[in-house]
Write a protein that holds these residues in place. Structure first.
Motif, PDB file in Angstrom:
ATOM      1  N   ASP A 294       0.848  -1.187   0.000  1.00  0.00           N
ATOM      2  CA  ASP A 294       0.000   0.000   0.000  1.00  0.00           C
ATOM      3  C   ASP A 294       0.889   1.245   0.000  1.00  0.00           C
ATOM      4  O   ASP A 294       1.910   1.291   0.679  1.00  0.00           O
TER       5      ASP A 294
ATOM      6  N   VAL B 224       1.941   4.839  -2.680  1.00  0.00           N
ATOM      7  CA  VAL B 224       1.723   5.771  -3.777  1.00  0.00           C
ATOM      8  C   VAL B 224       2.825   5.618  -4.818  1.00  0.00           C
ATOM      9  O   VAL B 224       3.939   5.207  -4.491  1.00  0.00           O
TER      10      VAL B 224
ATOM     11  N   LYS C 156      -0.515   8.413  -7.994  1.00  0.00           N
ATOM     12  CA  LYS C 156      -1.530   7.360  -8.089  1.00  0.00           C
ATOM     13  C   LYS C 156      -1.420   6.473  -6.856  1.00  0.00           C
ATOM     14  O   LYS C 156      -0.323   6.054  -6.478  1.00  0.00           O
ATOM     15  N   SER C 157      -2.557   6.191  -6.240  1.00  0.00           N
ATOM     16  CA  SER C 157      -2.549   5.347  -5.053  1.00  0.00           C
ATOM     17  C   SER C 157      -2.379   3.883  -5.448  1.00  0.00           C
ATOM     18  O   SER C 157      -2.795   3.461  -6.520  1.00  0.00           O
TER      19      SER C 157
ATOM     20  N   ALA D 265      -2.700  -0.118  -3.731  1.00  0.00           N
ATOM     21  CA  ALA D 265      -3.168  -0.980  -2.645  1.00  0.00           C
ATOM     22  C   ALA D 265      -2.899  -2.421  -3.046  1.00  0.00           C
ATOM     23  O   ALA D 265      -3.265  -2.834  -4.154  1.00  0.00           O
TER      24      ALA D 265
ATOM     25  N   SER E   3      -3.023  -0.840  -8.604  1.00  0.00           N
ATOM     26  CA  SER E   3      -3.741   0.431  -8.519  1.00  0.00           C
ATOM     27  C   SER E   3      -5.069   0.338  -9.250  1.00  0.00           C
ATOM     28  O   SER E   3      -5.189  -0.359 -10.261  1.00  0.00           O
TER      29      SER E   3
END
Length: 133
Positions: free
Chosen positions: A88, A90, A106-107, A109, A113
């Motif tokens: 998790d 960026v 952009k995140s 997880a 993404s």
């Protein structure tokens, strides 16, 4: 270029502050070792607590530099992955053109993404996943 670096420094500082607050590092005592237990069982508990605290730390980092455009040289564009042990975090990307630079965040997880990642961003995430600290 200086503006991009300043923005990147602010973003990284904000990420570090959020991680420190999330992990409770802001509340730790100023004198290291003051509250360490003297027995082996107590030390084991302290090590286990420190390991649990480090789970959310951004320990998987990787940078991929590249030329985003044919007319540009010097690999001035880059993607930076900042991820914790669960994958998790960026991905920050700066695309450098002849007359401008654009920065994207952009995140991520669980190592992927919801937003489509570029090949360079995917490469940064893959390198960060392999990175062991």
């Amino acid at each position: 270029m200086a503006v991009v670096l300043a923005i990147l420094a602010l973003v990284l500082a904000a990420v570090a502050l959020v991680v420190a607050l999330r992990n409770g590092a802001a509340g730790r005592s100023a004198a290291p070792g003051d509250d360490l237990p003297a027995d082996a069982a107590g030390l084991r508990r302290e090590v286990a607590a420190l390991r649990a605290e480090a789970v959310g730390a951004l320990r998987h980092l990787a940078v991929v530099r590249y030329d985003a455009f044919d007319e540009m040289g010097g690999r001035l564009s880059w993607s930076l992955a900042l991820l914790d042990d669960a994958g998790d975090g960026v991905v920050l990307t700066s695309i450098r053109g002849r007359n401008e630079a654009r920065t994207y965040a952009k995140s991520v997880a669980a190592w992927s993404s919801d937003q489509e990642l570029s090949p360079e961003e995917n490469e940064a995430v893959a390198h960060a996943r392999m990175a062991r600290s």
